[in-house]
Design a protein around this motif. Sequence first.
Motif, PDB file in Angstrom:
ATOM      1  N   HIS A  25       9.161   2.209  -0.835  1.00  0.00           N
ATOM      2  CA  HIS A  25       7.971   2.929  -1.322  1.00  0.00           C
ATOM      3  C   HIS A  25       7.938   3.027  -2.850  1.00  0.00           C
ATOM      4  CE1 HIS A  25       7.612   3.758   2.858  1.00  0.00           C
ATOM      5  NE2 HIS A  25       8.498   4.727   2.890  1.00  0.00           N
ATOM      6  N   SER A  26       8.226   1.898  -3.497  1.00  0.00           N
ATOM      7  CA  SER A  26       8.327   1.902  -4.964  1.00  0.00           C
ATOM      8  C   SER A  26       7.192   1.179  -5.675  1.00  0.00           C
ATOM      9  CB  SER A  26       9.648   1.259  -5.388  1.00  0.00           C
ATOM     10  OG  SER A  26       9.713  -0.100  -4.952  1.00  0.00           O
ATOM     11  N   GLN A  27       6.333   0.468  -4.927  1.00  0.00           N
ATOM     12  CA  GLN A  27       5.365  -0.415  -5.564  1.00  0.00           C
ATOM     13  C   GLN A  27       3.943   0.149  -5.488  1.00  0.00           C
ATOM     14  OE1 GLN A  27       6.609  -3.268  -7.156  1.00  0.00           O
ATOM     15  NE2 GLN A  27       8.542  -2.267  -6.564  1.00  0.00           N
ATOM     16  N   ASP A  28       3.236   0.046  -6.624  1.00  0.00           N
ATOM     17  CA  ASP A  28       1.837   0.477  -6.665  1.00  0.00           C
ATOM     18  C   ASP A  28       0.898  -0.578  -6.088  1.00  0.00           C
ATOM     19  OD1 ASP A  28       1.942   3.076  -8.292  1.00  0.00           O
ATOM     20  OD2 ASP A  28       3.098   1.679  -9.536  1.00  0.00           O
ATOM     21  N   LEU A  29       1.293  -1.838  -6.208  1.00  0.00           N
ATOM     22  CA  LEU A  29       0.474  -2.940  -5.692  1.00  0.00           C
ATOM     23  C   LEU A  29       1.399  -4.034  -5.184  1.00  0.00           C
ATOM     24  CD1 LEU A  29      -2.209  -4.526  -5.308  1.00  0.00           C
ATOM     25  CD2 LEU A  29      -2.003  -5.237  -7.714  1.00  0.00           C
ATOM     26  N   VAL A  30       1.209  -4.422  -3.937  1.00  0.00           N
ATOM     27  CA  VAL A  30       1.965  -5.524  -3.341  1.00  0.00           C
ATOM     28  C   VAL A  30       1.000  -6.659  -3.046  1.00  0.00           C
ATOM     29  CG1 VAL A  30       3.309  -6.276  -1.350  1.00  0.00           C
ATOM     30  CG2 VAL A  30       3.742  -4.028  -2.366  1.00  0.00           C
ATOM     31  N   LEU A  31       1.386  -7.863  -3.423  1.00  0.00           N
ATOM     32  CA  LEU A  31       0.558  -9.048  -3.240  1.00  0.00           C
ATOM     33  C   LEU A  31       1.202  -9.996  -2.236  1.00  0.00           C
ATOM     34  CD1 LEU A  31       0.108  -9.815  -7.055  1.00  0.00           C
ATOM     35  CD2 LEU A  31      -1.456  -8.464  -5.641  1.00  0.00           C
ATOM     36  N   ALA A  32       0.408 -10.518  -1.323  1.00  0.00           N
ATOM     37  CA  ALA A  32       0.874 -11.543  -0.386  1.00  0.00           C
ATOM     38  C   ALA A  32      -0.233 -12.591  -0.287  1.00  0.00           C
ATOM     39  CB  ALA A  32       1.188 -10.940   0.974  1.00  0.00           C
ATOM     40  N   HIS A  33      -0.170 -13.572  -1.143  1.00  0.00           N
ATOM     41  CA  HIS A  33      -1.238 -14.568  -1.256  1.00  0.00           C
ATOM     42  C   HIS A  33      -0.762 -15.936  -0.775  1.00  0.00           C
ATOM     43  CE1 HIS A  33      -3.295 -12.030  -4.660  1.00  0.00           C
ATOM     44  NE2 HIS A  33      -3.302 -11.432  -3.481  1.00  0.00           N
ATOM     45  N   PHE A  34      -1.369 -16.401   0.289  1.00  0.00           N
ATOM     46  CA  PHE A  34      -1.098 -17.725   0.851  1.00  0.00           C
ATOM     47  C   PHE A  34       0.353 -17.904   1.297  1.00  0.00           C
ATOM     48  CE2 PHE A  34      -4.789 -18.713  -1.985  1.00  0.00           C
ATOM     49  CZ  PHE A  34      -5.679 -19.046  -0.975  1.00  0.00           C
ATOM     50  N   ARG A  53       4.042   2.286  -2.136  1.00  0.00           N
ATOM     51  CA  ARG A  53       4.118   3.747  -2.216  1.00  0.00           C
ATOM     52  C   ARG A  53       2.873   4.385  -1.589  1.00  0.00           C
ATOM     53  NH1 ARG A  53       5.772   5.573  -6.624  1.00  0.00           N
ATOM     54  NH2 ARG A  53       6.064   3.766  -7.965  1.00  0.00           N
ATOM     55  N   SER A  54       2.914   5.655  -1.308  1.00  0.00           N
ATOM     56  CA  SER A  54       1.748   6.376  -0.787  1.00  0.00           C
ATOM     57  C   SER A  54       0.596   6.246  -1.775  1.00  0.00           C
ATOM     58  CB  SER A  54       2.101   7.848  -0.576  1.00  0.00           C
ATOM     59  OG  SER A  54       0.990   8.566  -0.113  1.00  0.00           O
ATOM     60  N   ASN A  55      -0.573   5.914  -1.276  1.00  0.00           N
ATOM     61  CA  ASN A  55      -1.770   5.663  -2.085  1.00  0.00           C
ATOM     62  C   ASN A  55      -1.673   4.381  -2.909  1.00  0.00           C
ATOM     63  OD1 ASN A  55      -3.266   8.023  -1.289  1.00  0.00           O
ATOM     64  ND2 ASN A  55      -1.902   9.223  -2.610  1.00  0.00           N
ATOM     65  N   GLY A  56      -0.671   3.556  -2.604  1.00  0.00           N
ATOM     66  CA  GLY A  56      -0.570   2.246  -3.236  1.00  0.00           C
ATOM     67  C   GLY A  56      -1.459   1.244  -2.524  1.00  0.00           C
ATOM     68  N   TYR A  57      -1.481  -0.002  -3.043  1.00  0.00           N
ATOM     69  CA  TYR A  57      -2.411  -1.010  -2.545  1.00  0.00           C
ATOM     70  C   TYR A  57      -1.678  -2.277  -2.097  1.00  0.00           C
ATOM     71  CZ  TYR A  57      -6.244   1.795  -4.435  1.00  0.00           C
ATOM     72  OH  TYR A  57      -7.148   2.801  -4.681  1.00  0.00           O
ATOM     73  N   PHE A  58      -2.309  -2.961  -1.161  1.00  0.00           N
ATOM     74  CA  PHE A  58      -1.793  -4.221  -0.619  1.00  0.00           C
ATOM     75  C   PHE A  58      -2.909  -5.258  -0.679  1.00  0.00           C
ATOM     76  CE2 PHE A  58      -0.516  -6.526   3.550  1.00  0.00           C
ATOM     77  CZ  PHE A  58       0.193  -7.490   2.844  1.00  0.00           C
ATOM     78  N   SER A  59      -2.669  -6.350  -1.411  1.00  0.00           N
ATOM     79  CA  SER A  59      -3.641  -7.433  -1.544  1.00  0.00           C
ATOM     80  C   SER A  59      -3.160  -8.636  -0.749  1.00  0.00           C
ATOM     81  CB  SER A  59      -3.816  -7.816  -3.022  1.00  0.00           C
ATOM     82  OG  SER A  59      -4.625  -8.975  -3.161  1.00  0.00           O
ATOM     83  N   LEU A  60      -3.986  -9.083   0.187  1.00  0.00           N
ATOM     84  CA  LEU A  60      -3.622 -10.200   1.062  1.00  0.00           C
ATOM     85  C   LEU A  60      -4.664 -11.302   0.969  1.00  0.00           C
ATOM     86  CD1 LEU A  60      -1.740 -11.235   3.445  1.00  0.00           C
ATOM     87  CD2 LEU A  60      -3.465 -10.269   4.976  1.00  0.00           C
ATOM     88  N   ILE A  61      -4.186 -12.531   0.806  1.00  0.00           N
ATOM     89  CA  ILE A  61      -5.051 -13.714   0.921  1.00  0.00           C
ATOM     90  C   ILE A  61      -4.437 -14.604   1.990  1.00  0.00           C
ATOM     91  CG2 ILE A  61      -6.049 -15.737  -0.193  1.00  0.00           C
ATOM     92  CD1 ILE A  61      -5.804 -14.349  -2.869  1.00  0.00           C
ATOM     93  N   THR A  62      -5.223 -14.961   2.992  1.00  0.00           N
ATOM     94  CA  THR A  62      -4.686 -15.778   4.077  1.00  0.00           C
ATOM     95  C   THR A  62      -5.801 -16.528   4.795  1.00  0.00           C
ATOM     96  OG1 THR A  62      -3.259 -15.743   6.040  1.00  0.00           O
ATOM     97  CG2 THR A  62      -4.857 -13.948   5.818  1.00  0.00           C
ATOM     98  N   THR A  63      -5.403 -17.546   5.512  1.00  0.00           N
ATOM     99  CA  THR A  63      -6.295 -18.191   6.465  1.00  0.00           C
ATOM    100  C   THR A  63      -5.973 -17.642   7.858  1.00  0.00           C
ATOM    101  OG1 THR A  63      -4.738 -20.014   6.792  1.00  0.00           O
ATOM    102  CG2 THR A  63      -6.437 -20.313   5.113  1.00  0.00           C
TER     103      THR A  63
END
Length: 272
Positions: free
Chosen positions: A106-115, A134-144
Amino acid sequence: MTLKAMYNTLASQYATADCFGSITDSHTCAISQITRANLGARPNSKVLDFGVGDGAFLKKLEQQMPNADFTGIDVSAEMLKYAREALPLTTIEASATEASQYLPIHSQDLVLAHFINAYVPINALFNQANLLTRSNGYFSLITTTYDSFPVAQQHLADFITKESLLSCIVGHYYKAVVKNTTVAGSEDELLNAFKQHQFEVIEHKRIRIPITLHNIDELAMFGIEGTWFLNSLSIRMLPRSFLIQRMKRLFSKIFTFPYHDTHVIDIVLAKK
């Protein structure tokens, strides 16, 4: 070919993978979603990229989040070298599935998982995102998903119905791929994964990129060299030389040209 060996070759194949703008358009959309969420206003935000590759996306994101603390994970040391040359960041040579072993929970404000969902099972990917965001953090996903390349899938289905030894072999392999797939089968299944892992979807865009390939060489370049027709199972089961030579021969029996299809990509920003 191992997954690491495949990733070590991707830097030289970026242009091929992006020849129709699949990566560029997706990255532009993800940057816009992150900007609209006003994440750049947060001082000293911690940003983790599960599959940092050559750092191309983080380099773009740095313009919107100049004060962020970036960390990039990749299984390829070669890719991490390119990433360090692109921007200042902490690098970790590991699989995304091992990320929580190297970083505080729970340490990251934004986690990215792209392709990377094509190579990392969706539940494993979401579990790591849930652990590290972390709580109120964000997750960005790009996928098919399996909604992508519908024409290719129909050609393959038609070929499998033919009564021949080759079609039986292809059918058996395709069933194994589907059974062991790492990606969501559909848009609904993908969005449901966010709910199951305690993420609220803030913004979701599905883009449809038309592709046209004129001959078997172009198809092999885009699908095999560009890796869009591959997943972790095919990479592990088949050596690259086999893929290029034998798959070209197989594709010539399945596809007719010019081949028109649609590359369907989902770009999602979610909040924990």
